[in-house]
Design a protein around this motif. Sequence first.
Motif, PDB file in Angstrom:
ATOM      1  N   SER A   1       0.830  -1.209   0.000  1.00 32.55           N
ATOM      2  CA  SER A   1       0.000   0.000   0.000  1.00 32.55           C
ATOM      3  C   SER A   1       0.858   1.249   0.000  1.00 32.55           C
ATOM      4  O   SER A   1       0.523   2.253  -0.651  1.00 32.55           O
ATOM      5  CB  SER A   1      -0.936   0.001   1.213  1.00 32.55           C
ATOM      6  OG  SER A   1      -0.203   0.003   2.425  1.00 32.55           O
ATOM      7  N   ASN A   2       1.987   1.217   0.692  1.00 36.37           N
ATOM      8  CA  ASN A   2       2.872   2.381   0.708  1.00 36.37           C
ATOM      9  C   ASN A   2       3.554   2.592  -0.639  1.00 36.37           C
ATOM     10  O   ASN A   2       3.791   3.733  -1.046  1.00 36.37           O
ATOM     11  CB  ASN A   2       3.900   2.245   1.832  1.00 36.37           C
ATOM     12  CG  ASN A   2       3.393   2.788   3.150  1.00 36.37           C
ATOM     13  OD1 ASN A   2       3.507   3.971   3.435  1.00 36.37           O
ATOM     14  ND2 ASN A   2       2.787   1.907   3.953  1.00 36.37           N
ATOM     15  N   MET A   3       3.854   1.503  -1.342  1.00 29.21           N
ATOM     16  CA  MET A   3       4.421   1.644  -2.682  1.00 29.21           C
ATOM     17  C   MET A   3       3.441   2.357  -3.607  1.00 29.21           C
ATOM     18  O   MET A   3       3.824   3.280  -4.355  1.00 29.21           O
ATOM     19  CB  MET A   3       4.764   0.268  -3.246  1.00 29.21           C
ATOM     20  CG  MET A   3       5.355   0.298  -4.651  1.00 29.21           C
ATOM     21  SD  MET A   3       5.641  -1.357  -5.305  1.00 29.21           S
ATOM     22  CE  MET A   3       3.938  -1.924  -5.524  1.00 29.21           C
TER      23      MET A   3
ATOM     24  N   TRP B   1       9.920  -5.498  -6.151  1.00 30.95           N
ATOM     25  CA  TRP B   1      11.264  -4.936  -6.225  1.00 30.95           C
ATOM     26  C   TRP B   1      11.419  -4.182  -7.549  1.00 30.95           C
ATOM     27  O   TRP B   1      12.028  -3.103  -7.592  1.00 30.95           O
ATOM     28  CB  TRP B   1      12.329  -6.024  -6.152  1.00 30.95           C
ATOM     29  CG  TRP B   1      12.147  -7.044  -5.074  1.00 30.95           C
ATOM     30  CD1 TRP B   1      11.250  -7.037  -4.051  1.00 30.95           C
ATOM     31  CD2 TRP B   1      12.894  -8.251  -4.932  1.00 30.95           C
ATOM     32  NE1 TRP B   1      11.386  -8.166  -3.281  1.00 30.95           N
ATOM     33  CE2 TRP B   1      12.380  -8.927  -3.793  1.00 30.95           C
ATOM     34  CE3 TRP B   1      13.928  -8.836  -5.650  1.00 30.95           C
ATOM     35  CZ2 TRP B   1      12.898 -10.165  -3.374  1.00 30.95           C
ATOM     36  CZ3 TRP B   1      14.441 -10.073  -5.232  1.00 30.95           C
ATOM     37  CH2 TRP B   1      13.933 -10.717  -4.097  1.00 30.95           C
ATOM     38  N   LEU B   2      10.871  -4.761  -8.618  1.00 30.04           N
ATOM     39  CA  LEU B   2      10.944  -4.125  -9.932  1.00 30.04           C
ATOM     40  C   LEU B   2      10.116  -2.844  -9.975  1.00 30.04           C
ATOM     41  O   LEU B   2      10.549  -1.824 -10.532  1.00 30.04           O
ATOM     42  CB  LEU B   2      10.460  -5.110 -10.994  1.00 30.04           C
ATOM     43  CG  LEU B   2      11.354  -6.339 -11.176  1.00 30.04           C
ATOM     44  CD1 LEU B   2      10.584  -7.467 -11.853  1.00 30.04           C
ATOM     45  CD2 LEU B   2      12.609  -5.990 -11.965  1.00 30.04           C
ATOM     46  N   GLU B   3       8.923  -2.903  -9.386  1.00 28.07           N
ATOM     47  CA  GLU B   3       8.066  -1.720  -9.370  1.00 28.07           C
ATOM     48  C   GLU B   3       8.719  -0.589  -8.589  1.00 28.07           C
ATOM     49  O   GLU B   3       8.714   0.573  -9.015  1.00 28.07           O
ATOM     50  CB  GLU B   3       6.708  -2.099  -8.785  1.00 28.07           C
ATOM     51  CG  GLU B   3       5.587  -1.181  -9.145  1.00 28.07           C
ATOM     52  CD  GLU B   3       4.213  -1.800  -8.894  1.00 28.07           C
ATOM     53  OE1 GLU B   3       3.222  -1.074  -9.069  1.00 28.07           O
ATOM     54  OE2 GLU B   3       4.133  -2.995  -8.522  1.00 28.07           O
TER      55      GLU B   3
ATOM     56  N   LEU C   1       2.924 -14.352 -13.150  1.00 32.46           N
ATOM     57  CA  LEU C   1       1.833 -13.383 -13.194  1.00 32.46           C
ATOM     58  C   LEU C   1       2.184 -12.250 -14.151  1.00 32.46           C
ATOM     59  O   LEU C   1       3.319 -11.749 -14.144  1.00 32.46           O
ATOM     60  CB  LEU C   1       1.550 -12.823 -11.800  1.00 32.46           C
ATOM     61  CG  LEU C   1       0.556 -13.617 -10.930  1.00 32.46           C
ATOM     62  CD1 LEU C   1       0.995 -15.061 -10.744  1.00 32.46           C
ATOM     63  CD2 LEU C   1       0.360 -12.940  -9.580  1.00 32.46           C
ATOM     64  N   HIS C   2       1.184 -11.851 -14.931  1.00 25.85           N
ATOM     65  CA  HIS C   2       1.469 -10.858 -15.966  1.00 25.85           C
ATOM     66  C   HIS C   2       1.957  -9.541 -15.390  1.00 25.85           C
ATOM     67  O   HIS C   2       2.803  -8.867 -15.979  1.00 25.85           O
ATOM     68  CB  HIS C   2       0.222 -10.635 -16.828  1.00 25.85           C
ATOM     69  CG  HIS C   2      -0.645  -9.495 -16.406  1.00 25.85           C
ATOM     70  ND1 HIS C   2      -1.348  -9.480 -15.211  1.00 25.85           N
ATOM     71  CD2 HIS C   2      -0.903  -8.308 -17.007  1.00 25.85           C
ATOM     72  CE1 HIS C   2      -1.995  -8.335 -15.101  1.00 25.85           C
ATOM     73  NE2 HIS C   2      -1.760  -7.611 -16.171  1.00 25.85           N
ATOM     74  N   TRP C   3       1.422  -9.149 -14.224  1.00 25.68           N
ATOM     75  CA  TRP C   3       1.777  -7.836 -13.703  1.00 25.68           C
ATOM     76  C   TRP C   3       3.257  -7.757 -13.338  1.00 25.68           C
ATOM     77  O   TRP C   3       3.864  -6.677 -13.440  1.00 25.68           O
ATOM     78  CB  TRP C   3       0.893  -7.439 -12.520  1.00 25.68           C
ATOM     79  CG  TRP C   3       1.148  -8.128 -11.216  1.00 25.68           C
ATOM     80  CD1 TRP C   3       0.463  -9.177 -10.692  1.00 25.68           C
ATOM     81  CD2 TRP C   3       2.160  -7.793 -10.246  1.00 25.68           C
ATOM     82  NE1 TRP C   3       0.984  -9.531  -9.463  1.00 25.68           N
ATOM     83  CE2 TRP C   3       2.020  -8.696  -9.169  1.00 25.68           C
ATOM     84  CE3 TRP C   3       3.157  -6.826 -10.189  1.00 25.68           C
ATOM     85  CZ2 TRP C   3       2.846  -8.661  -8.043  1.00 25.68           C
ATOM     86  CZ3 TRP C   3       3.995  -6.796  -9.068  1.00 25.68           C
ATOM     87  CH2 TRP C   3       3.830  -7.699  -8.013  1.00 25.68           C
ATOM     88  N   VAL C   4       3.836  -8.874 -12.919  1.00 22.17           N
ATOM     89  CA  VAL C   4       5.259  -8.877 -12.582  1.00 22.17           C
ATOM     90  C   VAL C   4       6.084  -8.577 -13.835  1.00 22.17           C
ATOM     91  O   VAL C   4       7.028  -7.773 -13.805  1.00 22.17           O
ATOM     92  CB  VAL C   4       5.659 -10.219 -11.960  1.00 22.17           C
ATOM     93  CG1 VAL C   4       7.147 -10.224 -11.626  1.00 22.17           C
ATOM     94  CG2 VAL C   4       4.825 -10.509 -10.712  1.00 22.17           C
ATOM     95  N   LEU C   5       5.728  -9.205 -14.949  1.00 23.72           N
ATOM     96  CA  LEU C   5       6.450  -8.974 -16.192  1.00 23.72           C
ATOM     97  C   LEU C   5       6.275  -7.541 -16.685  1.00 23.72           C
ATOM     98  O   LEU C   5       7.223  -6.925 -17.188  1.00 23.72           O
ATOM     99  CB  LEU C   5       5.987  -9.972 -17.253  1.00 23.72           C
ATOM    100  CG  LEU C   5       6.775  -9.986 -18.561  1.00 23.72           C
ATOM    101  CD1 LEU C   5       8.243 -10.293 -18.313  1.00 23.72           C
ATOM    102  CD2 LEU C   5       6.167 -10.988 -19.524  1.00 23.72           C
TER     103      LEU C   5
END
Length: 417
Positions: A185-187, A261-263, A323-327
């Motif tokens: 949530s903080n991200m 971590w990527l985001e 998961l698609h969102w990670v990619l």
Amino acid sequence: MTTTGDSPQSASWISLPSHRAWLDREGDRLLAFAEAAGSASTGFAWLDDEGRPDAAQAPQLWITARMTHVFALAHLRGRPGAGPLVDTGLAALTGPFRDAEHGGWYSSLTPPGEPAATAKSAYDHAFVVLAAASATAAGRPGAADLLQEALAVVEQHFWRDDEGRSVESWDRTWTELEAYRGANSNMHTVEAFLTVAAVTGDERWLARATSIAERLVHTAARDNGWRLPEHFDPEWRPLPDYNAERKNDKFRPYGSTPGHWLEWSRLLLHLEAALGADAPDWLLPDARSLFDAAVEVGWAPDGEPGFVYTLDWSDRPVVASRLHWVLTEAIGAAGALVRRTGEPGYERWYRTFWDEAVTRFVDRDRGSWVHELPVGDADAVWTGKPDVYHAYQATLLPQLPLAPVLAAALRQEPGAG
């Protein structure tokens, strides 16, 4: 830095007009799929694999807010019909999702539009702020008022100066605070604050975004070998065993989440660019470290391509499904690092990630992207194709500067409105 090979590299894809044209076509395809979600009076529906509203899924605040944001970006890009869809989202955010008695927004509704889940979460409210800020940049009626209301709620109930971060969730009446603090949530609060600062010019929000990043990335993640702890107690002590019995939770999974971590890597670069000469010198090195850790231990740890959803604290896959969102977040982070550094290693990863997306996730037959590729016998994390927020942003981010972020950058383009 980990790379995918040592062969010579040609010019960056993100500088090629042909690649940008491809990104635009993919973005248009995603938007065409998503338009069907905006037909309900309760905002944007959860879509199934075929792009139909899924009646089994309650109207969700996070979906309506995220899709309002997406169509605000599309409107700024000049897509006919996107503006009215932004207005659909705003009507739901100022109507059935809004708690007129106690303030804030309900997490979900019944199909007729009555409150269902009435807890007030920082995750949901961050997306309300994001939606309102992007819609304000798009010049949609009522968006600026919604933004001011949402920011007032966040300041009053979620932001804590003494903690330098946001608390997690309250009951409907704002009297009981959950004994939990969350990195996710903080991200997304950082994401929202970056957008607010860019749209309004109020740099208070950059200072708060920096405070969150310093505590969660430059302290908590760095001190844990860049394996970002996701779950904390009210004193911000990590809870490494949190949700050990619900490992595949959509929003609070057990272990660490390389996609985050990527985001975070990308968000640190947006923050650095927004702060300019005032940016702390740790932002770029931390962005590199998060990216490098994610590709080192999160990419193909079982010998198969792709990022796993979660890892345990010994870097072993917990939920190995892709998961698609990670990619999509990997694409965004690699593209941002290419733009920031020009280094060929990041370019190689950027191309690798898009190749993986087209090979295994882009659904040419039914539309959008497949949201989850299961691995093993683990229970699924997602059903259907709820929204296009992550994938659509992946088509835009490589084309835009690091600052101002997204909606504010599009607002500056000639003819935007």
